[in-house]
Design an enzyme around this catalytic site. Structure first.
Site, PDB file in Angstrom:
ATOM      1  N   ARG A 130       5.735   0.250  12.896  1.00 19.33           N
ATOM      2  CA  ARG A 130       6.695   1.591  12.556  1.00 19.33           C
ATOM      3  C   ARG A 130       6.455   1.695  11.094  1.00 19.33           C
ATOM      4  O   ARG A 130       7.556   2.897  10.737  1.00 19.33           O
ATOM      5  CB  ARG A 130       7.908   1.879  13.578  1.00 19.33           C
ATOM      6  CG  ARG A 130       7.505   1.497  15.125  1.00 19.33           C
ATOM      7  CD  ARG A 130       6.559   2.481  15.571  1.00 19.33           C
ATOM      8  NE  ARG A 130       6.141   2.680  17.300  1.00 19.33           N
ATOM      9  CZ  ARG A 130       5.839   2.048  17.720  1.00 19.33           C
ATOM     10  NH1 ARG A 130       4.551   0.718  16.893  1.00 19.33           N
ATOM     11  NH2 ARG A 130       5.080   1.751  18.718  1.00 19.33           N
TER      12      ARG A 130
ATOM     13  N   SER B 189      10.719   7.847  21.290  1.00 16.90           N
ATOM     14  CA  SER B 189      11.941   6.915  22.051  1.00 16.90           C
ATOM     15  C   SER B 189      12.699   6.700  20.687  1.00 16.90           C
ATOM     16  O   SER B 189      12.188   7.121  19.487  1.00 16.90           O
ATOM     17  CB  SER B 189      11.152   5.036  21.057  1.00 16.90           C
ATOM     18  OG  SER B 189      10.255   5.004  22.218  1.00 16.90           O
TER      19      SER B 189
ATOM     20  N   GLU C   1      14.432   5.624  15.195  1.00 13.96           N
ATOM     21  CA  GLU C   1      12.929   5.356  15.034  1.00 13.96           C
ATOM     22  C   GLU C   1      12.421   7.134  14.407  1.00 13.96           C
ATOM     23  O   GLU C   1      12.152   6.976  13.056  1.00 13.96           O
ATOM     24  CB  GLU C   1      11.304   5.269  16.336  1.00 13.96           C
ATOM     25  CG  GLU C   1      10.384   5.398  15.998  1.00 13.96           C
ATOM     26  CD  GLU C   1       9.891   5.108  16.967  1.00 13.96           C
ATOM     27  OE1 GLU C   1       9.885   4.274  17.847  1.00 13.96           O
ATOM     28  OE2 GLU C   1       8.935   5.592  17.190  1.00 13.96           O
TER      29      GLU C   1
HETATM   30  C1  FAD Z   1       7.262  12.380  24.406  1.00 14.49           C
HETATM   31  C2  FAD Z   1       7.169  10.642  22.579  1.00 14.49           C
HETATM   32  C3  FAD Z   1       6.170  10.393  23.324  1.00 14.49           C
HETATM   33  C4  FAD Z   1       5.387   9.249  22.278  1.00 14.49           C
HETATM   34  N1  FAD Z   1       5.690   8.163  21.939  1.00 14.49           N
HETATM   35  C5  FAD Z   1       5.174   7.873  20.789  1.00 14.49           C
HETATM   36  C6  FAD Z   1       4.383   6.229  20.560  1.00 14.49           C
HETATM   37  O1  FAD Z   1       4.458   5.898  21.947  1.00 14.49           O
HETATM   38  N2  FAD Z   1       4.413   5.739  19.796  1.00 14.49           N
HETATM   39  C7  FAD Z   1       4.707   5.861  18.327  1.00 14.49           C
HETATM   40  O2  FAD Z   1       4.266   4.990  17.846  1.00 14.49           O
HETATM   41  N3  FAD Z   1       5.329   7.055  18.177  1.00 14.49           N
HETATM   42  C8  FAD Z   1       5.562   7.964  19.519  1.00 14.49           C
HETATM   43  N4  FAD Z   1       6.137   9.365  18.944  1.00 14.49           N
HETATM   44  C9  FAD Z   1       6.952   9.767  17.657  1.00 14.49           C
HETATM   45  C10 FAD Z   1       5.521  10.069  17.446  1.00 14.49           C
HETATM   46  O3  FAD Z   1       4.625  11.284  18.570  1.00 14.49           O
HETATM   47  C11 FAD Z   1       4.288  10.054  16.262  1.00 14.49           C
HETATM   48  O4  FAD Z   1       5.456   9.552  15.555  1.00 14.49           O
HETATM   49  C12 FAD Z   1       4.030  11.140  15.253  1.00 14.49           C
HETATM   50  O5  FAD Z   1       2.953  10.471  14.982  1.00 14.49           O
HETATM   51  C13 FAD Z   1       4.541  11.876  14.538  1.00 14.49           C
HETATM   52  O6  FAD Z   1       3.222  12.912  14.519  1.00 14.49           O
HETATM   53  P1  FAD Z   1       4.292  14.339  13.955  1.00 14.49           P
HETATM   54  O7  FAD Z   1       2.641  15.057  13.697  1.00 14.49           O
HETATM   55  O8  FAD Z   1       4.558  14.859  14.769  1.00 14.49           O
HETATM   56  O9  FAD Z   1       5.107  14.115  12.499  1.00 14.49           O
HETATM   57  P2  FAD Z   1       6.524  15.178  12.279  1.00 14.49           P
HETATM   58  O10 FAD Z   1       7.263  15.144  13.069  1.00 14.49           O
HETATM   59  O11 FAD Z   1       5.683  16.652  12.011  1.00 14.49           O
HETATM   60  O12 FAD Z   1       6.555  14.449  11.259  1.00 14.49           O
HETATM   61  C14 FAD Z   1       6.947  12.316  11.159  1.00 14.49           C
HETATM   62  C15 FAD Z   1       7.217  12.071   9.903  1.00 14.49           C
HETATM   63  O13 FAD Z   1       5.642  12.372   9.486  1.00 14.49           O
HETATM   64  C16 FAD Z   1       5.709  13.021   7.967  1.00 14.49           C
HETATM   65  N5  FAD Z   1       4.195  13.230   7.734  1.00 14.49           N
HETATM   66  C17 FAD Z   1       3.374  14.390   8.467  1.00 14.49           C
HETATM   67  N6  FAD Z   1       2.722  15.212   8.305  1.00 14.49           N
HETATM   68  C18 FAD Z   1       2.256  14.585   7.279  1.00 14.49           C
HETATM   69  C19 FAD Z   1       1.304  14.570   6.248  1.00 14.49           C
HETATM   70  N7  FAD Z   1      -0.259  14.776   6.499  1.00 14.49           N
HETATM   71  N8  FAD Z   1       1.301  13.955   5.024  1.00 14.49           N
HETATM   72  C20 FAD Z   1       2.290  13.472   4.732  1.00 14.49           C
HETATM   73  N9  FAD Z   1       3.414  13.166   5.774  1.00 14.49           N
HETATM   74  C21 FAD Z   1       3.790  13.838   6.440  1.00 14.49           C
HETATM   75  C22 FAD Z   1       7.005  14.080   7.494  1.00 14.49           C
HETATM   76  O14 FAD Z   1       7.199  14.479   6.460  1.00 14.49           O
HETATM   77  C23 FAD Z   1       7.502  12.965   8.843  1.00 14.49           C
HETATM   78  O15 FAD Z   1       7.907  12.055   7.634  1.00 14.49           O
HETATM   79  C24 FAD Z   1       6.374  10.110  20.472  1.00 14.49           C
HETATM   80  C25 FAD Z   1       7.243  11.257  20.526  1.00 14.49           C
HETATM   81  C26 FAD Z   1       7.444  11.870  21.539  1.00 14.49           C
HETATM   82  C27 FAD Z   1       7.972  13.507  21.311  1.00 14.49           C
END
Ligand code: FAD
Length: 337
Positions: free
Chosen positions: A164, A235, A332
Site C-alpha cells: 500500500r 479497509s 490506509e
Molecule cells: C468498497 C471499497 C473497497 C476497496 N477495496 C480495496 C482493495 O481491495 N484494495 C485496495 O488496494 N484498495 C481498495 N480500496 C481503496 C481504493 O479503492 C483504492 O485505493 C483506489 O485506488 C483509490 O482510487 P480513487 O480514484 O478513488 O482515489 P482517490 O481516493 O480519489 O485518491 C487516493 C489518492 O490518490 C491520489 N490521486 C488520485 N488520482 C490521482 C492521479 N491521477 N494522479 C496523482 N494522484 C492521484 C489522491 O490525491 C489521493 O492521495 C477500496 C475502497 C472501497 C470504497
C-alpha cells in the site's frame, strides 16, 4: 478549465461526507492541465488531485483547489512474443478497465476486479487484493508536474512500490498528476487462486481470467459493504507487519491470531480486521459514524456523519488496539483536513 467555487464534494467521495472545496475543476484534457498549471502559478493555494474519492476521508472542508481527474482513453499500446502492453488514462474507472482487458482476452488484472476508483490512483497505494498487487503487472506510468509542467515517464523500479505504498504516496502527493498507466500482461498467465475464499469458490473450475474475475466479484460483494448503499472507503487500516519475535509473543497470547510470513523479509503480516474484531468494534455505532457489521476493518457512514466524527471512531479504535495488543494501527485512506 471551468472553476467552480464552493463546490460540494459529497458525491465525489465514497464515504459520502458532506465536505466542500473552495474551488473545484475537472481535468479532461491537456489544455485543462495547462490551465491548472497556470492557475497554480497565480494563486497561492494548495491543490488536491482527486480520482474516485474512494481512498480519502475529508475531515473538514478543503480550502484550496480540488482537481478531479477525468482524463479518458484506453488502448493496446504494444505487443511482443511474451506479453501485451495495455494503457489507460488516469480518469478511467479501474474496474471497467479490468473488465475491458478481460474482454480483449488478456489476463493479469482479474484478481483486482471491483476495486473502486480510477486508474491514475491505483499506483498511488499499489492497490492489492486476493494475493495480487498492481506492481505485479505494472509496466510504466506518465505524470505531469503541476509545479513546472514537466512530463515524466516512470518505470517500475522508480515507483518504489511496497505494501500500500509508492514513491508517489510518500514523496509527490498533489505535485505529480498521473495521466496514464501501462500494464504488461503476460500471454502465458499465472493464476493466483490460493487466497482463502477464492480457493474454495474455484475448486474444480477450469481457470480463466473471466472465471476468476467473477469469483472475485462475488466474494467482494459478499464480504464488503457497497459504497452505493452505505458510505465507506474499504479497509480503513493497513494490516500491521510485525517482526517475527513480536508476532510470536502475540501468537502465544492469542492462539487464533492470523499470520502471513512475508516472502521478501523475515516479517509477518497480521490481520487488522482480526484485531479490531477481537476488541469488539464490529458493528459499533456513534451517531451516524461506525464500524461495518459485515467487516470490522471498514468504517461506515450510516447517513450524515461528518469526516471529524468518522475520524474520531478511527482514533478510538487505534487507541483501543494499542492498549489491548501493543500495536499502533495505520490508516490506509488519506485523511484530509
Ligand atoms: C468498497 C471499497 C473497497 C476497496 N477495496 C480495496 C482493495 O481491495 N484494495 C485496495 O488496494 N484498495 C481498495 N480500496 C481503496 C481504493 O479503492 C483504492 O485505493 C483506489 O485506488 C483509490 O482510487 P480513487 O480514484 O478513488 O482515489 P482517490 O481516493 O480519489 O485518491 C487516493 C489518492 O490518490 C491520489 N490521486 C488520485 N488520482 C490521482 C492521479 N491521477 N494522479 C496523482 N494522484 C492521484 C489522491 O490525491 C489521493 O492521495 C477500496 C475502497 C472501497 C470504497
Amino acid at each position: 478549465m471551468e472553476i467552480i467555487k464552493n463546490a460540494s464534494l459529497q458525491c465525489l467521495n465514497t464515504f459520502g461526507v458532506d465536505a466542500s472545496a473552495k474551488y473545484l475543476s475537472h481535468i479532461r484534457n491537456l489544455q485543462d492541465i495547462e490551465a491548472l498549471f497556470e492557475w497554480k502559478a497565480k494563486n497561492d493555494l494548495p491543490n488536491l488531485i482527486l480520482g474516485g474519492g474512494s481512498n480519502l476521508l475529508f475531515k473538514s472542508d478543503y480550502q484550496g483547489l480540488v482537481a478531479k481527474v477525468d482524463l479518458l482513453g484506453k488502448d493496446i499500446a504494444n505487443e511482443d512474443d511474451e506479453a501485451v502492453y495495455v494503457s489507460a488514462a488516469g480518469g478511467e474507472n479501474w474496474h471497467e478497465f479490468v473488465i475491458w482487458t478481460i474482454q480483449q482476452g488478456f489476463a493479469g488484472l482479474e484478481n483486482l476486479s471491483l476495486i473502486p476508483g480510477c486508474v491514475g490512483a491505483a499506483p498511488i497505494q499499489n492497490i492489492g487484493a486476493y494475493g495480487v498487487e498492481l506492481s505485479d503487472t505494472f509496466h510504466s506510468l506518465q505524470t505531469v508536474n503541476l509545479e513546472n509542467g514537466e512530463i515524466q515517464e516512470f518505470d517500475k523500479e522508480h515507483c518504489q512500490f511496497g505494501y500500500r505504498e509508492s514513491f508517489f504516496k510518500s514523496q509527490t502527493l498533489d505535485k505529480l498528476l498521473i495521466t496514464s498507466v501501462t500494464f504488461r500482461l503476460a500471454k502465458k498467465p499465472e493464476w493466483h487462486v490460493n487466497y482463502a475464499g477464492l480457493r474454495e469458490a474455484l475448486a474444480g473450475e477450469m481457470l480463466s481470467a473471466d472465471i476468476i474475475s467473477k469469483a472475485v466479484i462475488e466474494e467482494r460483494q459478499r464480504k464488503l459493504p457497497d459504497p452505493a448503499n452505505i458510505g465507506n472507503a474499504g479497509s480503513f487500516f493497513k494490516n500491521p507487519v510485525l517482526k517475527v519475535k513480536d508476532w510470536e509473543v502475540l501468537k502465544a497470547a492469542h492462539e487464533s491470531l492470523p499470520g502471513f510470513p512475508q516472502s521478501h523479509n523475515d516479517n509477518v503480516k497480521t490481520s487488522a480486521g482480526w484485531l479490531i474484531d477481537q476488541a469488539g468494534w464490529r458493528g459499533f455505532r456513534a451517531g451516524d459514524a461506525g464500524v461495518s457489521d459485515k467487516h470490522a476493518l471498514v468504517l461506515v457512514n450510516h447517513a450524515n456523519a461528518s469526516g471529524a466524527e468518522l475520524w474520531q471512531v478511527a482514533e478510538d479504535i487505534m487507541a483501543s488496539i494499542e492498549d489491548k495488543f501493543g500495536i499502533r494501527l495505520e490508516p490506509e485512506p488519506r485523511v484530509i483536513s
